[in-house]
Design a protein around this motif. Sequence first.
Motif, PDB file in Angstrom:
ATOM      1  N   ALA A 183     -13.299  98.685  18.952  1.00 50.66           N
ATOM      2  CA  ALA A 183     -14.301  97.758  19.471  1.00 50.66           C
ATOM      3  C   ALA A 183     -15.108  98.386  20.599  1.00 50.66           C
ATOM      4  O   ALA A 183     -16.225  97.957  20.871  1.00 50.66           O
ATOM      5  CB  ALA A 183     -13.629  96.479  19.969  1.00 50.66           C
ATOM      6  N   THR A 184     -14.549  99.395  21.257  1.00 50.51           N
ATOM      7  CA  THR A 184     -15.243 100.043  22.378  1.00 50.51           C
ATOM      8  C   THR A 184     -15.397 101.532  22.068  1.00 50.51           C
ATOM      9  O   THR A 184     -16.239 101.909  21.282  1.00 50.51           O
ATOM     10  CB  THR A 184     -14.507  99.803  23.703  1.00 50.51           C
ATOM     11  OG1 THR A 184     -13.163 100.299  23.599  1.00 50.51           O
ATOM     12  CG2 THR A 184     -14.481  98.328  24.075  1.00 50.51           C
ATOM     13  N   SER A 185     -14.562 102.364  22.677  1.00 44.51           N
ATOM     14  CA  SER A 185     -14.663 103.812  22.457  1.00 44.51           C
ATOM     15  C   SER A 185     -13.430 104.347  21.748  1.00 44.51           C
ATOM     16  O   SER A 185     -12.342 103.763  21.825  1.00 44.51           O
ATOM     17  CB  SER A 185     -14.841 104.548  23.785  1.00 44.51           C
ATOM     18  OG  SER A 185     -13.628 104.561  24.512  1.00 44.51           O
ATOM     19  N   MET A 186     -13.617 105.466  21.078  1.00 45.87           N
ATOM     20  CA  MET A 186     -12.506 106.126  20.418  1.00 45.87           C
ATOM     21  C   MET A 186     -11.439 106.510  21.443  1.00 45.87           C
ATOM     22  O   MET A 186     -10.251 106.272  21.221  1.00 45.87           O
ATOM     23  CB  MET A 186     -12.997 107.377  19.677  1.00 45.87           C
ATOM     24  CG  MET A 186     -11.900 108.132  18.946  1.00 45.87           C
ATOM     25  SD  MET A 186     -12.495 109.630  18.121  1.00 45.87           S
ATOM     26  CE  MET A 186     -12.822 110.688  19.518  1.00 45.87           C
ATOM     27  N   SER A 187     -11.837 107.070  22.572  1.00 48.94           N
ATOM     28  CA  SER A 187     -10.846 107.522  23.554  1.00 48.94           C
ATOM     29  C   SER A 187     -10.028 106.365  24.115  1.00 48.94           C
ATOM     30  O   SER A 187      -8.814 106.498  24.307  1.00 48.94           O
ATOM     31  CB  SER A 187     -11.505 108.323  24.675  1.00 48.94           C
ATOM     32  OG  SER A 187     -12.424 107.538  25.383  1.00 48.94           O
ATOM     33  N   ASP A 188     -10.672 105.218  24.372  1.00 53.06           N
ATOM     34  CA  ASP A 188      -9.928 104.057  24.864  1.00 53.06           C
ATOM     35  C   ASP A 188      -8.920 103.571  23.823  1.00 53.06           C
ATOM     36  O   ASP A 188      -7.782 103.227  24.156  1.00 53.06           O
ATOM     37  CB  ASP A 188     -10.865 102.902  25.229  1.00 53.06           C
ATOM     38  CG  ASP A 188     -11.643 103.151  26.509  1.00 53.06           C
ATOM     39  OD1 ASP A 188     -11.330 104.110  27.245  1.00 53.06           O
ATOM     40  OD2 ASP A 188     -12.584 102.361  26.765  1.00 53.06           O
ATOM     41  N   GLU A 189      -9.339 103.544  22.560  1.00 53.69           N
ATOM     42  CA  GLU A 189      -8.445 103.074  21.498  1.00 53.69           C
ATOM     43  C   GLU A 189      -7.303 104.049  21.270  1.00 53.69           C
ATOM     44  O   GLU A 189      -6.160 103.651  21.074  1.00 53.69           O
ATOM     45  CB  GLU A 189      -9.226 102.824  20.204  1.00 53.69           C
ATOM     46  CG  GLU A 189      -8.403 102.217  19.101  1.00 53.69           C
ATOM     47  CD  GLU A 189      -7.912 100.798  19.391  1.00 53.69           C
ATOM     48  OE1 GLU A 189      -7.259 100.239  18.503  1.00 53.69           O
ATOM     49  OE2 GLU A 189      -8.165 100.245  20.484  1.00 53.69           O
ATOM     50  N   VAL A 190      -7.593 105.334  21.306  1.00 58.43           N
ATOM     51  CA  VAL A 190      -6.530 106.338  21.159  1.00 58.43           C
ATOM     52  C   VAL A 190      -5.506 106.167  22.276  1.00 58.43           C
ATOM     53  O   VAL A 190      -4.290 106.168  22.026  1.00 58.43           O
ATOM     54  CB  VAL A 190      -7.117 107.765  21.122  1.00 58.43           C
ATOM     55  CG1 VAL A 190      -6.019 108.821  21.283  1.00 58.43           C
ATOM     56  CG2 VAL A 190      -7.892 107.990  19.822  1.00 58.43           C
ATOM     57  N   ALA A 191      -5.946 106.007  23.497  1.00 56.18           N
ATOM     58  CA  ALA A 191      -5.022 105.817  24.627  1.00 56.18           C
ATOM     59  C   ALA A 191      -4.175 104.565  24.437  1.00 56.18           C
ATOM     60  O   ALA A 191      -2.954 104.578  24.678  1.00 56.18           O
ATOM     61  CB  ALA A 191      -5.810 105.729  25.937  1.00 56.18           C
ATOM     62  N   ARG A 192      -4.783 103.468  23.970  1.00 54.74           N
ATOM     63  CA  ARG A 192      -4.036 102.226  23.738  1.00 54.74           C
ATOM     64  C   ARG A 192      -2.976 102.427  22.668  1.00 54.74           C
ATOM     65  O   ARG A 192      -1.826 101.977  22.814  1.00 54.74           O
ATOM     66  CB  ARG A 192      -5.007 101.115  23.321  1.00 54.74           C
ATOM     67  CG  ARG A 192      -4.367  99.738  23.182  1.00 54.74           C
ATOM     68  CD  ARG A 192      -5.379  98.693  22.739  1.00 54.74           C
ATOM     69  NE  ARG A 192      -5.687  98.796  21.325  1.00 54.74           N
ATOM     70  CZ  ARG A 192      -4.949  98.252  20.349  1.00 54.74           C
ATOM     71  NH1 ARG A 192      -3.837  97.596  20.637  1.00 54.74           N
ATOM     72  NH2 ARG A 192      -5.317  98.367  19.091  1.00 54.74           N
ATOM     73  N   LEU A 193      -3.331 103.128  21.593  1.00 56.02           N
ATOM     74  CA  LEU A 193      -2.383 103.324  20.493  1.00 56.02           C
ATOM     75  C   LEU A 193      -1.276 104.310  20.864  1.00 56.02           C
ATOM     76  O   LEU A 193      -0.135 104.140  20.435  1.00 56.02           O
ATOM     77  CB  LEU A 193      -3.126 103.766  19.235  1.00 56.02           C
ATOM     78  CG  LEU A 193      -4.073 102.691  18.677  1.00 56.02           C
ATOM     79  CD1 LEU A 193      -4.941 103.263  17.576  1.00 56.02           C
ATOM     80  CD2 LEU A 193      -3.300 101.472  18.214  1.00 56.02           C
ATOM     81  N   VAL A 194      -1.582 105.301  21.680  1.00 57.74           N
ATOM     82  CA  VAL A 194      -0.532 106.205  22.177  1.00 57.74           C
ATOM     83  C   VAL A 194       0.442 105.409  23.047  1.00 57.74           C
ATOM     84  O   VAL A 194       1.663 105.567  22.928  1.00 57.74           O
ATOM     85  CB  VAL A 194      -1.150 107.404  22.931  1.00 57.74           C
ATOM     86  CG1 VAL A 194      -0.096 108.161  23.730  1.00 57.74           C
ATOM     87  CG2 VAL A 194      -1.856 108.331  21.940  1.00 57.74           C
ATOM     88  N   ASP A 195      -0.064 104.520  23.884  1.00 56.87           N
ATOM     89  CA  ASP A 195       0.814 103.648  24.686  1.00 56.87           C
ATOM     90  C   ASP A 195       1.696 102.778  23.801  1.00 56.87           C
ATOM     91  O   ASP A 195       2.814 102.433  24.178  1.00 56.87           O
ATOM     92  CB  ASP A 195       0.000 102.754  25.618  1.00 56.87           C
ATOM     93  CG  ASP A 195      -0.561 103.493  26.816  1.00 56.87           C
ATOM     94  OD1 ASP A 195      -0.129 104.629  27.093  1.00 56.87           O
ATOM     95  OD2 ASP A 195      -1.461 102.920  27.479  1.00 56.87           O
ATOM     96  N   ALA A 196       1.195 102.413  22.611  1.00 56.56           N
ATOM     97  CA  ALA A 196       1.949 101.566  21.681  1.00 56.56           C
ATOM     98  C   ALA A 196       2.945 102.357  20.842  1.00 56.56           C
ATOM     99  O   ALA A 196       3.756 101.764  20.138  1.00 56.56           O
ATOM    100  CB  ALA A 196       0.991 100.804  20.763  1.00 56.56           C
TER     101      ALA A 196
END
Length: 129
Positions: A72-85
């Motif tokens: 929904a925003t940036s690739m880097s933000d989503e990658v960071a969220r999914l790594v946290d998950a």
Amino acid sequence: MTSAIDTLTVDCVDTGVVGRFWATALGWAVVDESGTDLEIADPRGADRPILFQVVPEPKTAKNRWHLDLRPATSMSDEVARLVDAGASVLGRIDDDENFWTVLRDPEDNEFCVLRGPDDGWSPEERGST
């Protein structure tokens, strides 16, 4: 008459870990946890469910199919969220003006996070990473 997709089924060793990871990744809910299987569904009802079923053998080769996720925003933000998950990053792919990141879920199933609106992607580019 043709067939229609009823359910996407994912084989895994630990349905709880993999299924809950994907529920978090997609913002979906666990809707059924019967025995060793776990099913998640889109709370809006817009997509077909995903069923995670136990198989005895671990993953041994690269996926032949995978999901591409559009953030929904940036690739880097989503990658960071999914790594946290619980995901791990395999690498970033740069192809001319397009780019995406290849990740693995907790049982090493590959998937991609594409560029998002904050990266210059717009819905008019549908089909373009």
